[in-house]
Design a protein around this motif. Structure first.
Motif, PDB file in Angstrom:
ATOM      1  N   GLY A 189       0.807  -1.210   0.000  1.00  0.00           N
ATOM      2  CA  GLY A 189       0.000   0.000   0.000  1.00  0.00           C
ATOM      3  C   GLY A 189       0.838   1.256   0.000  1.00  0.00           C
ATOM      4  O   GLY A 189       0.298   2.355  -0.157  1.00  0.00           O
TER       5      GLY A 189
ATOM      6  N   ARG B  82      -8.933  -1.373  -4.661  1.00  0.00           N
ATOM      7  CA  ARG B  82      -9.506  -1.878  -3.410  1.00  0.00           C
ATOM      8  C   ARG B  82      -9.253  -0.928  -2.241  1.00  0.00           C
ATOM      9  O   ARG B  82      -9.342  -1.331  -1.082  1.00  0.00           O
ATOM     10  N   ALA B  83      -8.934   0.322  -2.569  1.00  0.00           N
ATOM     11  CA  ALA B  83      -8.650   1.321  -1.529  1.00  0.00           C
ATOM     12  C   ALA B  83      -9.702   2.424  -1.552  1.00  0.00           C
ATOM     13  O   ALA B  83     -10.374   2.644  -2.564  1.00  0.00           O
ATOM     14  N   ARG B  84      -9.813   3.121  -0.425  1.00  0.00           N
ATOM     15  CA  ARG B  84     -10.770   4.222  -0.331  1.00  0.00           C
ATOM     16  C   ARG B  84     -10.100   5.541   0.040  1.00  0.00           C
ATOM     17  O   ARG B  84     -10.620   6.607  -0.254  1.00  0.00           O
ATOM     18  N   THR B  85      -8.958   5.465   0.729  1.00  0.00           N
ATOM     19  CA  THR B  85      -8.292   6.672   1.201  1.00  0.00           C
ATOM     20  C   THR B  85      -6.830   6.656   0.812  1.00  0.00           C
ATOM     21  O   THR B  85      -6.202   5.586   0.710  1.00  0.00           O
TER      22      THR B  85
ATOM     23  N   THR C 150      -0.353  -0.407  10.065  1.00  0.00           N
ATOM     24  CA  THR C 150      -0.904  -1.429   9.181  1.00  0.00           C
ATOM     25  C   THR C 150      -2.081  -2.149   9.833  1.00  0.00           C
ATOM     26  O   THR C 150      -2.255  -2.128  11.057  1.00  0.00           O
ATOM     27  N   ASP C 151      -2.867  -2.820   8.975  1.00  0.00           N
ATOM     28  CA  ASP C 151      -4.002  -3.603   9.468  1.00  0.00           C
ATOM     29  C   ASP C 151      -3.512  -5.009   9.839  1.00  0.00           C
ATOM     30  O   ASP C 151      -2.311  -5.314   9.692  1.00  0.00           O
TER      31      ASP C 151
ATOM     32  N   ARG D  35      -1.123  -4.561   5.719  1.00  0.00           N
ATOM     33  CA  ARG D  35      -1.256  -3.535   4.695  1.00  0.00           C
ATOM     34  C   ARG D  35      -1.462  -2.166   5.334  1.00  0.00           C
ATOM     35  O   ARG D  35      -1.983  -2.047   6.435  1.00  0.00           O
TER      36      ARG D  35
ATOM     37  N   SER E 225      -2.885   1.189   6.583  1.00  0.00           N
ATOM     38  CA  SER E 225      -4.254   1.554   6.941  1.00  0.00           C
ATOM     39  C   SER E 225      -4.335   2.967   7.519  1.00  0.00           C
ATOM     40  O   SER E 225      -5.353   3.641   7.368  1.00  0.00           O
TER      41      SER E 225
ATOM     42  N   ASP F 251      -5.308   3.946   3.146  1.00  0.00           N
ATOM     43  CA  ASP F 251      -5.173   2.643   2.490  1.00  0.00           C
ATOM     44  C   ASP F 251      -3.988   2.661   1.527  1.00  0.00           C
ATOM     45  O   ASP F 251      -3.386   1.631   1.241  1.00  0.00           O
TER      46      ASP F 251
END
Length: 926
Positions: free
Chosen positions: A136, A155-158, A226-227, A231, A233, A246
């Motif tokens: 990411g 697959r990301a939003r931010t 990371t999450d 990845r 976050s 993200d």
């Protein structure tokens, strides 16, 4: 160091600066002739790290908005082969041995050299913070970076960009284009700290924040959190705040790539960069360094392309033997479009009498409402030291050549808004001949004026071809036009030599009011003679297509109209670089059934087509041969599709979010409205492509304000925005009317589109059209809402006739045997040729020819392979004339070839083979 015999030059790196060196050597005749073995000149081996040839990194962000990567290419196979250049892609240099004069590559190849040039560029700096290498996290420098970022962002939003300089803001624009909620983090107290001052940064920040991008200055990135899957976050800042992330893009500066030089024992600067003298020579007399990897004789490392080009010229002179050009420093003027904001700086905009220097005077114009800030800095004698322009950089081209000189008029004339009293700066006549008008290629006004006089140049294209001015960043184009004007060159308002006095709107009105039904009739009554060209023929075809319901015309390929169409419109599909076509079925509003998805997948599988979901919420199928198109269409039509007209200057798509159907924030059914809009305006041909978007609420997920027509649902109805666009020169759409009912909305869009169709110039997007016609949205409201011209009812009625006459263009071809015959791969004989239109044919010896018949029955035969691209497409080009010479324009990039001699009129060193005209019957396709 001119090569009196064949010598070997190794160039390490094939970026923009490295490729410019190759061009400069070719221009000086310093490269070997591959047809003369052992002859004098340099035989060049290029060791490139990337697996693609040199491309325009300045325009890298345009790939996010639809530009194909190959369109950024700077090199051609013909250039490399014609100069004996051995380009080794994906095999970079690993070790440099200056004693043995050899380079070892990562593959183990050992390449000897007589001279070597380092053009290795720079690498992005990634701050050493925890988590910076997590999935990411990206940098933003190459086409590979763009591809990787685009794929991951699905697959990301931010997203967060670390770095608020030039590249950082470009990266932020990319994330926003990819649909991510975006933040920018900059350690300095303001954005673009090296280019703009506090006032300029404040204006820039306001513009960027108004677009929904979060800006955080005076703070550093501390950690990428990371999450559970490892990845990215969150991005933790040095002040303790956490931003959702993200995706994290590091754009916090670059460092020179000088490892090879360091390990070889060459001198490097204290802060990096291969140390070179004024001839760009390192401490080894056989090794040079240019571009971002070099620390020049003034102690600087230049991160812009224009100084790199100057260095390449200096080295080319050394290798060619003259040694006349030296590099002792460069202008760092910059003009960019960042997140929709015009930003420019030039000279030394921060000179302020520091270190005991002379006192300076600031002249400032600021308009906080419009996000405009302009500053000029004058020395004690009134000389222009530098300047900053934010929000309106129109004066950039006029100001830069005066840097270091007294302005020829009051400073405020360069700063005040266009149209304001006293806002008329002096023209190009006030520039001295030694003023540099193109800093990218170091071209002076005198050189441009001399080329105009010597070659009889009449337009910007001619100036570009002769001098290279305007082919870099493009910021000097307005100044070049001013030099043309000052030379007494009359601006031709007409389309081309065949309609020298008529613009597209004037042609449209003649066809509409005088009921002209064909190109032949139009040119006989109002043309200047000749067979037309690749400019006027498609324009007239477009106008006839728009007015077909008024004129009683049928399909766009009926009769003579077929000979007017560009390749895309002729075959109702998009021509690609290899000569194949892409097929895009209409998917109104992005709504599609499972059965239709399956049908598209089966068509792609059975025909071996590459499939890709487009930014306009539909599916593109790539790789179809011309003769395959009808079969593909039949299957798509059977599944309920029709032509998406991705090939035409017409409505493309109306993008939508899910709106009130599913979204908890939705205030309107954006999907249904998008479908209704797309089905109403499908098939409408216009001066340029038209795109639409409908968002179900003010969160704007459909990016409607980046479209020609943008609609956003509100609690009171629908807001209509117009004249926005993305691409390389993005513009936010303007609000035309608010809280409209659906009926009011459609009526207003009817008027808007038909008014644009009537008055737009050739290839003029609505954004440029709005700026040209003057008065902005105020003028549009007067005409389209207040009906100041008394034409609103007429415009609506014309749109109603268009809607009633619509017919799917794919289906119309399938129903017409004569139209279908054009899709055969080869013509059966010259007797089947249509006047003014080419067809491919196989000659008796197996050669593939492009055959053309002119209006007098004369037949021409040339090779069908485009020498610039290698695709077999010449037969699909538009036949016409240029200065009385019969020509065909390549359908790919519009270079024109003399059909009698095969010579390219735009590059006489390139030609098509002229072939014998065959008899009436030709062999069957092998």
């Amino acid at each position: 160091m001119a090569a009196q015999r064949t010598q070997t030059l190794v160039l390490i790196g094939h970026g923009m600066v490295g490729h410019r060196l190759l061009e400069a050597l070719a221009e000086r005749g310093a490269l070997v002739d591959p047809e003369v073995p052992g002859g004098p000149g340099w035989r060049v081996t290029v060791l490139a790290e990337e697996d693609v040839p040199a491309y325009d990194r300045v325009c890298l962000s345009s790939v996010f908005t639809g530009t194909a990567p190959d369109q950024l290419g700077l090199s051609t196979p013909e250039f490399l082969a014609g100069h004996g250049i051995d380009l080794r892609l994906g095999d970079p240099a690993e070790h440099l041995d200056t004693a043995a004069r050899t380079v070892t590559t990562t593959s183990g190849a050992v390449v000897p050299y007589d001279a070597l040039v380092l053009a290795t560029g720079s690498y992005p700096f990634v701050p050493p913070i925890p988590g910076a290498d997590a999935p990411g996290c990206f940098t933003y420098r190459t086409l590979y970076d763009v591809d990787a970022l685009t794929s991951y962002a699905e697959r990301a939003r931010t997203g967060v960009v670390v770095g608020g300089g030039l590249l950082g803001l470009e990266a932020a624009g990319a994330l926003r284009t990819l649909g991510l909620a975006t933040h920018v983090v900059e350690f300095a107290p303001r954005l673009m700290p090296l280019q703009v001052d506090d006032g300029g940064a404040a204006a820039l920040r306001a513009t960027i924040e108004s677009m929904g991008v979060g800006v955080h200055t005076g703070v550093a990135a501390a950690e990428v959190e990371t999450d559970p899957e490892g990845r990215a976050s969150l991005l933790r800042l040095s002040d303790g705040r956490r931003l959702p992330a993200d995706v994290v893009v590091f754009s916090a500066g670059v460092r020179p790539r000088d490892r090879l030089a360091r390990e070889a024992g060459l001198a490097v600067g204290d802060r990096g960069g291969v140390a070179v003298d004024e001839r760009c020579r390192t401490t080894d007399p056989y090794v040079y360094a240019i571009g971002e990897c070099a620390q020049t004789s003034d102690g600087r490392v230049y991160g812009l392309v224009a100084p790199g080009y100057r260095m390449a010229e200096a080295v080319a002179d050394q290798l060619a033997g003259s040694g006349a050009t030296v590099f002792t420093g460069a202008d760092t003027s910059t003009r960019l479009k960042l997140l929709g904001a015009d930003v420019a700086s030039f000279g030394d905009p921060f000179a302020d009498g520091r270190d005991g220097g002379p006192r300076t005077t600031e002249i400032v114009f600021s308009d906080g409402r419009e996000g405009v800030y302009k500053k000029l800095l004058l020395g004690p004698e009134g000389q222009l030291l530098g300047g900053i322009l934010v929000g309106d950089a129109a004066a950039y081209g006029s100001l830069v050549p005066h840097a270091g000189r007294r302005l020829p008029g009051p400073p405020e004339t360069f700063l005040l808004p266009a149209g304001a009293a006293g806002a008329e700066p002096p023209g190009a006549g006030a520039l001295p001949d030694d003023a540099v008008v193109c800093s990218c290629h170091n071209v002076t006004k005198g050189a441009v004026a001399g080329a105009i006089a010597e070659h009889g140049l009449t337009d910007i294209g001619g100036v570009k071809r002769c001098t290279k001015a305007g082919t870099g960043c493009g910021g000097c184009v307005h100044t070049l036009q001013a030099v043309l004007d000052a030379a007494g060159v009359r601006r031709r308002k007409g389309l081309c030599e065949h309609f020298p006095e008529l613009s597209r709107p004037e042609l449209y009105e003649l066809v509409r009011t005088e009921h002209i039904r064909s190109y032949t009739e139009l040119t006989e009554r109002y043309g200047s003679g000749g067979a037309g060209c690749a400019v006027c023929k498609p324009v007239v075809a477009n106008v006839l297509g728009t007015l077909a319901p008024e004129l009683g015309l049928g399909h766009v390929l009926d009769g003579e109209q077929a000979a007017l169409q560009d390749s895309n419109d002729l075959f109702l599909a998009n021509l690609q670089k290899d000569g194949t076509y892409s097929v895009v079925p209409r998917v109104p509003g992005g709504e599609i059934t499972a059965e239709q998805l399956i049908a598209i997948g089966e068509v792609a599988r059975d025909h071996g087509l590459y499939s890709k979901i487009t930014g306009g919420q539909r599916i593109d199928l790539f790789g179809a041969r011309k003769e395959e198109l009808p079969a593909v269409w039949r299957r798509l039509i059977a599944a309920g599709f029709e032509s998406g007209q991705a090939y035409g200057k017409s409505l493309r798509t109306v993008k939508s979010c899910v709106g009130s159907r599913f979204c908890r924030f939705g205030q309107g059914d954006s999907v249904q409205l998008a479908i209704d809009l797309e089905l109403r305006y499908r098939g409408l041909r216009a001066p340029h492509k038209i795109k639409g978007g409908v968002s179900g609420c003010l969160r704007e997920c459909a990016e409607a304000r980046g479209k020609d027509i943008g609609v956003i649902a509100t609690a009171g109805g629908w807001n209509l925005y117009v004249c926005g666009n993305g691409g390389t020169d993005p513009r936010h759409a303007d609000l035309l009317a608010a809280d409209l009912s659906a009926a009011e909305l459609f009526a207003l869009i009817d008027r808007f589109l038909m008014y644009y169709v009537r008055t737009g110039e050739r290839l003029e997007r609505t954004s440029a059209w709005l700026e040209r016609i003057g008065g902005g949205t105020g003028h549009l409201r007067e005409v389209l809402i207040e009906d100041s011209l008394g034409i609103c009812a007429e415009l609506e009625a014309q749109m109603d006739r268009h809607v009633a006459a619509y017919r799917d263009e794919w289906r119309a071809v399938l129903d017409d045997p004569a139209a279908l015959a054009r899709f055969e791969p080869h013509v059966a004989g010259v007797e089947f040729l249509e006047p003014g239109r080419g067809r491919a044919a196989v000659l008796a010896d197996g050669t593939e020819a492009a055959l053309f018949r002119d209006g007098d029955g004369e037949v021409y035969a040339v090779g069908n392979r485009d020498p610039f691209s290698g695709a077999d497409v010449i037969a699909n080009g538009i036949m016409g004339s240029r200065d009385g010479v019969p020509v065909v324009a390549s359908p790919l990039h519009k270079q024109e070839f003399d059909l009698r001699t095969g010579v390219c009129l735009d590059d006489p060193a390139v030609r098509l083979p002229v072939l014998p005209v065959p008899g009436p019957s030709l062999p069957a396709r092998p």
